[in-house]
Scaffold this motif. Structure first.
Motif, PDB file in Angstrom:
ATOM      1  N   VAL A  49      25.590 -24.261 -64.004  1.00  0.00           N
ATOM      2  CA  VAL A  49      26.147 -23.147 -63.230  1.00  0.00           C
ATOM      3  C   VAL A  49      26.731 -23.650 -61.917  1.00  0.00           C
ATOM      4  N   GLN A  68      30.565 -23.093 -60.760  1.00  0.00           N
ATOM      5  CA  GLN A  68      30.884 -22.428 -59.507  1.00  0.00           C
ATOM      6  C   GLN A  68      31.670 -23.335 -58.556  1.00  0.00           C
ATOM      7  N   PRO A 123      23.783 -15.780 -62.826  1.00  0.00           N
ATOM      8  CA  PRO A 123      24.093 -16.421 -64.118  1.00  0.00           C
ATOM      9  C   PRO A 123      22.891 -17.098 -64.763  1.00  0.00           C
TER      10      PRO A 123
END
Length: 241
Positions: free
Chosen positions: A154, A158, A180
């Motif tokens: 994640v 990002q 998430p």
């Protein structure tokens, strides 16, 4: 020797992890705690299972230090006679707490990295535990490393979208990462429950009990689980204690 340890049963590894984590929260000597952290880290490095998910543990620990530092400094200043002694006391508390937290995380990663899911199930079934309890313990043990690996993915996604890692110094910026990861873990739990149900692994007790012989690795883990407690036992049993 490392190969023998990796082939040990999941039961001996689990008892070793529980014993070491419990001892870490009872031990007050930072030198012993630091030695345990170094020893477990060396085992991870030598066995070749030190990957980016393990490095993420140290990264998350460092990111949480500012908040913990403030909390422990305030607690130390409140307990001490003056602010200088309070700061030193708070830093000492923070150091011991950080070492304890690292021991819990590294030991859990060590057990999961060295134990496959099927070996964990077979070892727990050898104890004659109910099938649901076996599945619950196995899923709970594998949750933390999977969550760290998901967090790493994640973070990479990002960052590709323009998220800056230095913003993680502020706890209010954890939301783009927490949501998430939380949703992915919920989806993973649902898929795992459905998969186990389709395979017929939701019974109350296993149909067969598998007996695993005691190996050299098992003996080493049992010894390592008992050895840290000998110091406490000596203090309790010695004359005049």
């Amino acid at each position: 020797m490392v190969r023998s340890l990796r082939r040990a049963s999941a039961v001996s590894k689990f008892l070793f992890a529980v014993s070491l984590c419990a001892y870490a929260f009872l031990c007050e000597d930072w030198r012993i705690l630091l030695a345990i952290v170094v020893a477990v880290s060396i085992l991870l490095l030598v066995s070749g299972v030190w990957d980016r998910s393990v490095s993420l543990i140290f990264g998350v620990s460092v990111l949480g230090l500012p908040t913990l530092l403030l909390l422990f400094l305030l607690g130390g200043i409140e307990k001490a006679a003056n602010w200088r002694e309070g700061m030193l006391l708070g830093l000492a508390w923070l150091g011991v707490f950080s070492l304890r937290l690292l021991i819990v995380l590294l030991v859990d990663v060590l057990v999961v990295k060295w134990t496959s899911f099927s070996d964990m199930l077979l070892s727990l079934r050898s104890l004659g535990l109910p099938g649901k309890a076996v599945l619950f313990v196995s899923a709970l043990t594998s949750l933390l490393p999977a969550m760290f690996a998901m967090s790493l993915r994640v973070v990479e996604v990002q960052r590709a979208r323009g998220f800056e890692a230095k913003r993680l110094m502020r706890p209010s910026q954890f939301l783009p990462l927490f949501v998430p990861v939380f949703l992915a873990q919920m989806r993973r739990a649902t898929e795992l429950a459905l998969s186990l149900e389709l395979r017929g692994l939701a019974g109350d007790r296993p149909e067969a009990v598998v007996r695993t012989p005691l190996s050299v690795g098992d003996a080493c883990f049992y010894l390592a689980a008992v050895l840290p407690w000998t110091g406490f036992a000596w203090q309790w049993l010695r004359p005049g204690a």
